[in-house]
Structures are given as structure tokens and as C-alpha cells.
Design a protein around this motif. Structure first.
Motif, mmCIF file in Angstrom:
data_model
loop_
_atom_site.group_PDB
_atom_site.id
_atom_site.type_symbol
_atom_site.label_atom_id
_atom_site.label_comp_id
_atom_site.label_asym_id
_atom_site.label_seq_id
_atom_site.Cartn_x
_atom_site.Cartn_y
_atom_site.Cartn_z
ATOM 1 N N ARG A 174 -10.701 -4.366 1.567
ATOM 2 C CA ARG A 174 -9.372 -4.015 1.064
ATOM 3 C C ARG A 174 -9.121 -2.519 1.249
ATOM 4 O O ARG A 174 -8.052 -2.107 1.698
ATOM 5 N N THR A 175 -10.130 -1.693 0.910
ATOM 6 C CA THR A 175 -10.008 -0.230 1.079
ATOM 7 C C THR A 175 -9.816 0.128 2.544
ATOM 8 O O THR A 175 -9.004 0.991 2.898
ATOM 9 N N SER A 176 -10.552 -0.550 3.407
ATOM 10 C CA SER A 176 -10.459 -0.287 4.842
ATOM 11 C C SER A 176 -9.067 -0.654 5.372
ATOM 12 O O SER A 176 -8.508 0.040 6.218
ATOM 13 N N LEU A 177 -8.515 -1.742 4.851
ATOM 14 C CA LEU A 177 -7.173 -2.176 5.275
ATOM 15 C C LEU A 177 -6.122 -1.136 4.911
ATOM 16 O O LEU A 177 -5.249 -0.785 5.714
ATOM 17 N N ILE A 178 -6.225 -0.612 3.686
ATOM 18 C CA ILE A 178 -5.257 0.395 3.230
ATOM 19 C C ILE A 178 -5.360 1.661 4.077
ATOM 20 O O ILE A 178 -4.357 2.235 4.506
ATOM 21 N N ASN A 179 -6.580 2.077 4.326
ATOM 22 C CA ASN A 179 -6.807 3.267 5.151
ATOM 23 C C ASN A 179 -6.273 3.068 6.576
ATOM 24 O O ASN A 179 -5.652 3.954 7.160
ATOM 25 N N TYR A 180 -6.487 1.863 7.113
ATOM 26 C CA TYR A 180 -6.003 1.536 8.449
ATOM 27 C C TYR A 180 -4.470 1.606 8.501
ATOM 28 O O TYR A 180 -3.885 2.152 9.442
ATOM 29 N N TYR A 181 -3.843 1.069 7.469
ATOM 30 C CA TYR A 181 -2.379 1.055 7.457
ATOM 31 C C TYR A 181 -1.810 2.470 7.408
ATOM 32 O O TYR A 181 -0.811 2.767 8.062
ATOM 33 N N GLU A 182 -2.462 3.356 6.643
ATOM 34 C CA GLU A 182 -1.955 4.716 6.484
ATOM 35 C C GLU A 182 -2.270 5.603 7.675
ATOM 36 O O GLU A 182 -1.699 6.694 7.806
ATOM 37 N N THR A 183 -3.159 5.145 8.539
ATOM 38 C CA THR A 183 -3.557 5.994 9.681
ATOM 39 C C THR A 183 -3.211 5.322 11.013
ATOM 40 O O THR A 183 -2.155 5.566 11.588
ATOM 41 N N GLU A 184 -4.112 4.472 11.490
ATOM 42 C CA GLU A 184 -3.929 3.885 12.825
ATOM 43 C C GLU A 184 -2.640 3.065 12.941
ATOM 44 O O GLU A 184 -1.883 3.197 13.898
ATOM 45 N N ARG A 185 -2.408 2.176 11.960
ATOM 46 C CA ARG A 185 -1.207 1.331 12.055
ATOM 47 C C ARG A 185 0.052 2.161 11.872
ATOM 48 O O ARG A 185 1.097 1.856 12.456
ATOM 49 N N PHE A 186 -0.067 3.218 11.080
ATOM 50 C CA PHE A 186 1.083 4.096 10.899
ATOM 51 C C PHE A 186 1.435 4.790 12.211
ATOM 52 O O PHE A 186 2.613 5.026 12.511
ATOM 53 N N GLU A 187 0.431 5.086 13.014
ATOM 54 C CA GLU A 187 0.683 5.689 14.325
ATOM 55 C C GLU A 187 1.455 4.727 15.229
ATOM 56 O O GLU A 187 2.327 5.129 15.999
ATOM 57 N N VAL A 188 1.133 3.438 15.132
ATOM 58 C CA VAL A 188 1.862 2.411 15.895
ATOM 59 C C VAL A 188 3.322 2.371 15.442
ATOM 60 O O VAL A 188 4.245 2.304 16.262
ATOM 61 N N LEU A 189 3.521 2.425 14.143
ATOM 62 C CA LEU A 189 4.869 2.412 13.602
ATOM 63 C C LEU A 189 5.655 3.631 14.087
ATOM 64 O O LEU A 189 6.834 3.525 14.464
ATOM 65 N N LYS A 190 4.988 4.786 14.120
ATOM 66 C CA LYS A 190 5.659 6.007 14.599
ATOM 67 C C LYS A 190 6.025 5.889 16.071
ATOM 68 O O LYS A 190 7.071 6.367 16.509
ATOM 69 N N LYS B 245 -1.647 -7.024 -7.122
ATOM 70 C CA LYS B 245 -1.391 -5.665 -7.588
ATOM 71 C C LYS B 245 -1.984 -4.611 -6.663
ATOM 72 O O LYS B 245 -1.356 -3.604 -6.361
ATOM 73 N N GLN B 246 -3.214 -4.842 -6.234
ATOM 74 C CA GLN B 246 -3.878 -3.823 -5.427
ATOM 75 C C GLN B 246 -3.279 -3.722 -4.026
ATOM 76 O O GLN B 246 -3.486 -2.745 -3.327
ATOM 77 N N LEU B 247 -2.573 -4.756 -3.614
ATOM 78 C CA LEU B 247 -1.878 -4.733 -2.314
ATOM 79 C C LEU B 247 -0.420 -5.128 -2.551
ATOM 80 O O LEU B 247 0.108 -6.063 -1.953
ATOM 81 N N SER B 248 0.226 -4.401 -3.449
ATOM 82 C CA SER B 248 1.566 -4.793 -3.904
ATOM 83 C C SER B 248 2.625 -4.745 -2.806
ATOM 84 O O SER B 248 3.645 -5.427 -2.887
ATOM 85 N N THR B 249 2.401 -3.931 -1.758
ATOM 86 C CA THR B 249 3.402 -3.864 -0.683
ATOM 87 C C THR B 249 3.011 -4.741 0.500
ATOM 88 O O THR B 249 3.686 -4.733 1.529
ATOM 89 N N ALA B 250 1.911 -5.469 0.362
ATOM 90 C CA ALA B 250 1.439 -6.314 1.469
ATOM 91 C C ALA B 250 2.161 -7.659 1.471
ATOM 92 O O ALA B 250 2.581 -8.170 0.431
#
Length: 816
Positions: free
Chosen positions: A381-397, A241-246
Motif C-alpha cells: 500500500r505504501t509503495s502504491l502511494i509513493n508510485y502514484y506521487e512520483t512515477e505515475r504523476f510523471e505520466v499524468l504530467k 480510508k487509507q486509500l480514500s482517493t483510490a
């Protein structure tokens, strides 16, 4: 997820959707629009597919996490803690054999097995790793353990470095496969599990193997047949649940003895958005060489180093001997991460996954409670979510932008192509479009008819002429026993009654003979004509159907509309009849050939008794025809002539030098044939006429003429008549098969007729001024509105396509 992240995702998704709409229009309608060369479509399709993946990432917020580490570091326990479940087996001896995919879903799992071919390919690759000699027969089925062990032992001396690289790893894996090969499940099938079955022994055994006792040693061992058989495992859990899109992958460890596992791990790490390396910080805080090598040397498809997306979780912190040691181990771990440049200390987390599971009442095992520690799970888990929304999102962009630049470059090519192709492209009119459709379709139909009919003609030559179709079928019909049946004693009795006179002398026997032959001659000749006509008529009907189908299909092209096909077939049948009707096959087509090459044979063998004057007279009257047929019969050695005159199947040889003495001997012998001097004189006269038989290339038998004539006796009893007629029937069948049918040459005669029809049809499509051409042109004028009805009816669509092309090019030019 924060609102800013959501808004950015939505904006990028909308941008990609617009790109996809333009690309989709090009890809689906380019065959009509012709906006780019066909060869470039694959490049555009590749760009479209990449965009599709990126769009899916944006809309689903899909986040791929690969969990990896040293075996026995508790990474499966950590994975269970991360998703708050106990689905994955987490025993100390457990070894991960294949990647396990974890997603949010309805508590179900799918286990997919290798096929035998796939598994053997893996096995062969393992053997190649150690340079084991391989041939076409090498298989995990037939390689013995002792044979492999001898090879590997010798490898230590032969190639010590290769041996060192693989000892304890590849060799153990190969032996393990050979040990359990009979228990492998290599069906290629997918097996499903759900609900409580996910925690059951059967499902769990496909991940960790089966514990059993060794019969020899009595020691416990793990049977790896089940997990080795598995190609992939996917688990959907409602507890994620806490990582439902993972999407979480539990992959084989860095120190797995299986080289295939290491390669699988490297590929999965490259594809992941984030990597979590699990270590045993409680007992062994230092990072080992294998981990360093895999992390440092690899980059993903975006050029991102694996270290840039690495998180480290020091597990089993509770197993340290003291709180001071636990704190010291944490410092060692963080120092190693920065020292070896595989990440940053800010992404190093320590704790106990087992503590987290125990506190959540998920695991029954107890963690060590010697001192207070944090489980560390919530923090990572919190760090992973933050990473996905910031650094990894930049890679996706950056990936989105890179694909966007490729698309812009591609659109520039489209603009150049369109400027060259449509420079003089004027808006079409309905009339011009209709004329264009008619011209193009007419050319296509004419070309297709010519090609398909010529191909048909060639096929017919092979199946009829090259394979002697009619000759073989005639032989089959004769052998069936339905034709040219022999006479019986009952037939003799019927003929005797029909003659209505008592049997008092030989003349009555002759009357019976003639009576029987009269009916047989008529019936056999009719049967032969029927056979020939039936053979050719049957084939002709078949060819008529095939010709119509081929002609119709050529006109139809690739259309599959049933109603249209019916109309085209009806019209095609009419035009074929009009163009070829006067040269089409008919019942009387082969009458002349039948009459010329078979009538005399039927007459001499069936109408006239053996040894009689009538048979001899018939031979003299058709001598040249018999000679011609003899040339087809057994190399033309005179055997056919001997058969029809004497029923003797011996070949004749050239013997014309002593013709006068031969005739004299025949005359002397004739006197012995009958007590009637008148009959002897008549025979002598007949023999004089036989001089024609022996002039030039006509020959006598290999035996003496007296001996031949001695065998030619008229039948004097009913039994003689029965045998004589039946022998003539046998000879008739033989001569029909070996001389008459080859002389008629039905195959060639038949094909010549078909060839004329096909040539006339082809010529009608190519001539410009003939009655047949005019018939075909009228057919085309009537049929194109049928075959191209949808296109003609949709001329407006072509006009709209033109407008769409203009609009699309404008959109591309304004694309940013």
C-alpha cells in the motif's frame, strides 16, 4: 500525500483551469464570435474534455488500481485486505464474472444488469469466436445445448486448432449460459444495496453466484445466472480510508475460462494507473504464460507498457510447507518477474492477505501459523502511494503537456483564421449594427415566408384536390340521413289537408304531388346550398388559422417568446387581411357554380312531377346543361337523361336513323295514356318538341321507345305519389354525387382561391413598387423591432463581443 506533490497538483490544476476558461469562451460563444470554423469545434471540444479529465485527476487525486491475477490466487481476499473490508466474496471456488468497482463512500452498492439485447450481443460474439453459423434468429433463447455440443464436437475434426484454442473455455461458457438462461435477470435496471446488505447473501450472489445441489448427480454446483446477468458493480465503502482517493477494480482473472473476461481485463489494465497482479506464492510461485502474454503485449493510451505500472503480490505465503520453502518461493517469484521482463523485483511483495484480515478482526478464517511472516499489505500500500506521487504523476504530467501542445497547435489555427476573417473588422457603431440586424432579419423573413407558404400550398393540394376532400365529405353528409329525407304517408296527409278539397279525380292527386314538391324543392335546394357553403366555409376557416400560424411562425423564426408571438400574430393577421382581403373566401363565392350546375337538376326532379309536361318543358329549356352533366355521369351514356325523364337507370344507345317512326310510335302510345283527346294532343305536341332531344348525339334507351314511354305514367294514387317522389329523391342524391359535385369541381375552385391569396402574399415580399409591397414593407418595419428586440436592445453586447474577440485573440497569441 507530501506537500511538494500537493503544490505541483495545484499549480498544474490552475494552468488547466486557465486553458479551460479560454476554450469554454470559444465553445460557448463561437456562434457569435465566429473565431473558428464550425467544423473545428469538435476537435477543440475533444481537447477540452481531455483537459476536464486531467483536471479531475489533479483535483480529486483519483488513483485507479486494477487487481488481477490467476483465479483462486486469493485476489478478492487481497482486495478486501487492501481496503480493510470483507465486502468481496473470497471463496476458493469463486470466479470473477465482471469488474467490480470499489470507491470510498457511504457503504452502499449498485448492481447494473444487462438488457436482453446487450446480453445476446455478447452471446453472439462468443459463438463467432468458434465460427458457429449465425443468422437473424440465433439467440441464447433458442439454441439447444445438444445442438451446440454436436457442433463443437465436430469442430475438433473440422478445425482442430480453433477447437484447441477454445476447448474448456468458450465452449464451457456457452453451455453454462444455455444451462441457466431461464434464470438470467436481463432488465437493464440498477439495483441498490446498503449497510449490512453488502455482506448479505443476495448481494454476494451477484458477484460469486449461488451454491446449490445438482438434482441429477447430487453434487454441489454454482449457479452462475446472477453474476452473468451483471453488467457492472460499484461498491462505495467507508472502510477505504487509507486509500480514500483510490478507485479499485477487482477484474476477472488471467486464466478465466471466459474470453469476454480476458478482454475486459485487458481494457481495464490499460485504463488503470497501477496494476496489482496477485499470485499464489505459497503453492505456485512461477508466473504462467497467460499472465506474461497479457502484461507484455499491451500498452495504454499514453504508450506506457503495462509492465511499467505493474506491482506483484505473492499471496498465500502462509500455505508454503515451511519457512525455507516460503523464502525460496519468494525468490522464484522475483526472479520470474525480472526474467520475463514484466516488472522489477522492487515491486514484488509477498505475504498473506488472510493474515492481515484476521489480525484486523475482519475475517474469521484462520491463516496458517506454521512460521512467522509479514502480511505484506502495508508494504504494498505504501509503495502504491509513493508510485502514484512520483512515477505515475510523471505520466499524468506528460499527458497534460501533450494536451497542452495540441491546444497550442489549435490556437495557431485560430489566429490564422481570425487574421483572414477579421482583417478589416472595424469596431461597430450602434446605428450600423441596427441596420445590419434589420437587413438580415428582413431577408430571413422574406425567404421563410416564401418557402413556408409554397410548402403549405403543396400540402393543401394533396389534402384537398388529390384526396377529393369536398366530394368525399359531401357523400358522408348525405349518408348521415340528415339531408334530402324521403316523404312519408304523414307528409301526404298534410299535403292533402293543405289542398282543402276532396279527392274526386286525378287532378287532386296532381295537386298533392305539386304541393309536396313545392316545399321539398325549396328545402332541398336550400339544404344543398348550405351543405356546399358549410363544407367550404369550415375548411376556409381552418386554412385561415393555418395560414396565419404559418405566416406568424415564418416571421418569428425559432423564437419561442409567448408575448412576442402574440404581437406578431396580431400584426400578421392585419397585414394578411389588408393584402388578400378582397380575394379572400366568402359565403357567396360558389353561388354561380351552384346555380349553374345544380338548379336545373333540382327543378326537373323536385319541382315537376314525373310524366308531366312541365318536366319535359324543363328538360327542353336546359337540354345542353343536362347533356353536360350526363358527361360526368357514368361515362356520358345517356343514363342521367333517362333517369330524369323516366326514373329508369338504363343507359341509352345511339338510335337516330328511325327517328320519324319512333315519334309515330310515341304518338300512337300517347293516345293510350288518357281518355282525354286534348291530353293526347298535348302529349303529341310535346313529343314533337322532343325531336331536339334526339338530334346529334342525344339518344334513346336501349329498349324500344314505346316500352320507355309505357313506364312513364303519371301518379294516380297517393301511394304512387309517395313512391314517385321518393324515387326522385334517390335519383337527386345519386346525380348530385356523381354529376353535379364533379361538375362544380369544388376542390379546384376552392384551391384556386387559396392559391391567389398565397401568390399575392409571396409577391408582396418580392415586389419593389406595388401597394401590396408597400403594405408588407410597413409590416416588416414595425415587426422587426419586436422580433429582434433583444438583439437591438443588446447592440452594446455585440460591441462587447467585438471587444471580447479582440481580447480573446490577444490571450491566445500570448498563450504559452
Amino acid at each position: 500525500m507530501n506537500n511538494h506533490f500537493e503544490q505541483e497538483c495545484q499549480a498544474l490544476a490552475e494552468k488547466i483551469i486557465k486553458q479551460q476558461e479560454v476554450m469554454n469562451t470559444i465553445l460557448t460563444k463561437n456562434n457569435k464570435l465566429n473565431i473558428i470554423p464550425h467544423k473545428d469545434l469538435e476537435d477543440l471540444k475533444d481537447c477540452y474534455q481531455k483537459n476536464d479529465i486531467l483536471l479531475h485527476k489533479l483535483q480529486s487525486k483519483e488513483f485507479e488500481i486494477a487487481i488481477v491475477g490467476l483465479e483462486k490466487a486469493g485476489k478478492s481476499t487481497f482486495a478486501n485486505a487492501l481496503i480493510e473490508s470483507n465486502i468481496l466474496p473470497s471463496a476458493p471456488e469463486r470466479c470473477t464474472f465482471t469488474s467490480t468497482r470499489l470507491i470510498h463512500g457511504n457503504d452502499e452498492a449498485k448492481v447494473t444488469f444487462y438488457t436482453e439485447h446487450e446480453f445476446n450481443d455478447i452471446f453472439i460474439n462468443l459463438l463467432k469466436e468458434i465460427n458457429y453459423p449465425i443468422d437473424n434468429t440465433t439467440s441464447f433463447h433458442n439454441l439447444s445445448v445438444s445442438q451446440f455440443e454436436r457442433y463443437f464436437e465436430n469442430l475438433e475434426q473440422k478445425d482442430n486448432q480453433l477447437y484447441k484454442n477454445h476447448v474448456g473455455k468458450t465452449d464451457e461458457e456457452i453451455k453454462d449460459i444455455l444451462k441457466y438462461r431461464k434464470e438470467l435477470t436481463l432488465t437493464g435496471e440498477t439495483k441498490g444495496f446498503n449497510g449490512n446488505q453488502l455482506e448479505g447473501e443476495e448481494f454476494q450472489s451477484y458477484i460469486r453466484g449461488q451454491k446449490r445441489q445438482n438434482e441429477s448427480s447430487g453434487l454441489s454446483e454454482t449457479n452462475t445466472a446472477r453474476p452473468r446477468s451483471v453488467k457492472k458493480i460499484e461498491i462505495a465503502s467507508s472502510k477505504l480510508k487509507q486509500l480514500s482517493t483510490a478507485i479499485i477494480y477487482d477484474v476477472p482473472g488471467f486464466d478465466s475460462p471466459t474470453k469476454i473476461h480476458i478482454r475486459q481485463t485487458e481494457e481495464r489494465l490499460k485504463n488503470a494507473d497501477a496494476i496489482i497482479m496477485v499470485t499464489n506464492v505459497g503453492r505456485n510461485p512461477s508466473i504462467v504464460g497467460t499472465s506474461l502474454s497479457v502484461i507484455n503485449k499491451n500498452t495504454d493510451e499514453d504508450g506506457i507498457h503495462l509492465r511499467d505500472k505493474l506491482f506483484v503480490f505473492g499471496n498465500q505465503l502462509d500455505t508454503a510447507n515451511s519457512e525455507e520453502q516460503a523464502q525460496g518461493n519468494e525468490k522464484i517469484l522475483k526472479a520470474d518477474v525480472e526474467k520475463y521482463k514484466i516488472g522489477t523485483a522492487s515491486r514484488v511483495f509477498v505475504g498473506s492477505a488472510l493474515k492481515y484480515l484476521t489480525e484486523k478482526n475482519i475475517a474469521k478464517d484462520k491463516y496458517h501459523e506454521n512460521y512467522a511472516i509479514d502480511s505484506g499489505i502495508d508494504a504494498i500500500r505504501t509503495s502504491l502511494i509513493n508510485y502514484y506521487e512520483t512515477e505515475r504523476f510523471e505520466v499524468l504530467k506528460r499527458r497534460i503537456d501533450k494536451n497542452h501542445q495540441s491546444l497550442l497547435s489549435f490556437f495557431e489555427k485560430i489566429i490564422k483564421h481570425s487574421e483572414n476573417t477579421f482583417a478589416n473588422d472595424n469596431p461597430p457603431s450602434k446605428e450600423s449594427e441596427k441596420n445590419l440586424i434589420t437587413r438580415e432579419e428582413s431577408k430571413r423573413i422574406e425567404k421563410s415566408i416564401k418557402e413556408e407558404l409554397e410548402k403549405f400550398k403543396y400540402e393543401l393540394k394533396i389534402e384537398i384536390f388529390d384526396k377529393s376532400l369536398f366530394s368525399k365529405k359531401f357523400a358522408e353528409d348525405i349518408q348521415s340521413g340528415d339531408f334530402f329525407t324521403k316523404v312519408t304517408e304523414y307528409d301526404i296527409e298534410k299535403a292533402e289537408i293543405s289542398c282543402s278539397e276532396s279527392i274526386t279525380n286525378n287532378l287532386e292527386i296532381e295537386r298533392i304531388n305539386n304541393k309536396l314538391r313545392e316545399s321539398l324543392h325549396k328545402k332541398f335546394l336550400q339544404d344543398f346550398c348550405w351543405l356546399i357553403k358549410n363544407l367550404t366555409n369550415e375548411k376556409s376557416k381552418e386554412i385561415e388559422i393555418r395560414l396565419l400560424r404559418i405566416f406568424t411562425n415564418a416571421v418569428m423564426g425559432h423564437q419561442a417568446n409567448h408575448d412576442t408571438s402574440q404581437i406578431v400574430e396580431t400584426q400578421s393577421k392585419k397585414v394578411i387581411q389588408k393584402i388578400t382581403g378582397d380575394i379572400a373566401h366568402n359565403d357567396d363565392r360558389f353561388d354561380y357554380l351552384i346555380e349553374r350546375f345544380s338548379r336545373n337538376i333540382f327543378d326537373i326532379l323536385m319541382a315537376y312531377p314525373l310524366g308531366g309536361n312541365d318536366r319535359l318543358q324543363k328538360f327542353n329549356s336546359a337540354e345542353q346543361e343536362f347533356k353536360y352533366l350526363d358527361s360526368f355521369f357514368n361515362k356520358g351514356n345517356g343514363e342521367l337523361i333517362n333517369i330524369i325523364l323516366t326514373q329508369n337507370k338504363s343507359p341509352l344507345v345511339d338510335s337516330t336513323k328511325n327517328l320519324e317512326s319512333v315519334v309515330h310510335q310515341l304518338y300512337s302510345a300517347a293516345k293510350s295514356l288518357s281518355s282525354s283527346s286534348a291530353r293526347a294532343k298535348q302529349t303529341t305536341l310535346d313529343l314533337e318538341k322532343m325531336k331536339h332531344l334526339f338530334k346529334g348525339n342525344v339518344v334513346l334507351g336501349a329498349i324500344t321507345a314505346v316500352e320507355i314511354l309505357k313506364d312513364v305514367k303519371t301518379s294516380k294514387t297517393k301511394t304512387n305519389v309517395l313512391n314517385e317522389i321518393n324515387q326522385d329523391i334517390d335519383n337527386l342524391i345519386l346525380i348530385l354525387q356523381q354529376a353535379v359535385i364533379p361538375a362544380i369541381n369544388l376542390e379546384l375552385a376552392f384551391l384556386n382561391g387559396v392559391d391567389k391569396q398565397i401568390k399575392r402574399l409571396i409577391n408582396s415580399t418580392q415586389d419593389t413598387d406595388s401597394e401590396h409591397a408597400r403594405l408588407f414593407n410597413r409590416f416588416i418595419a414595425n415587426i422587426i423591432p419586436v422580433t429582434k428586440k433583444s438583439e437591438i436592445d443588446n447592440i452594446n453586447e455585440r460591441i462587447e463581443l467585438h471587444q471580447l474577440r479582440i481580447k480573446l485573440l490577444d490571450d491566445i497569441k500570448n498563450f504559452k
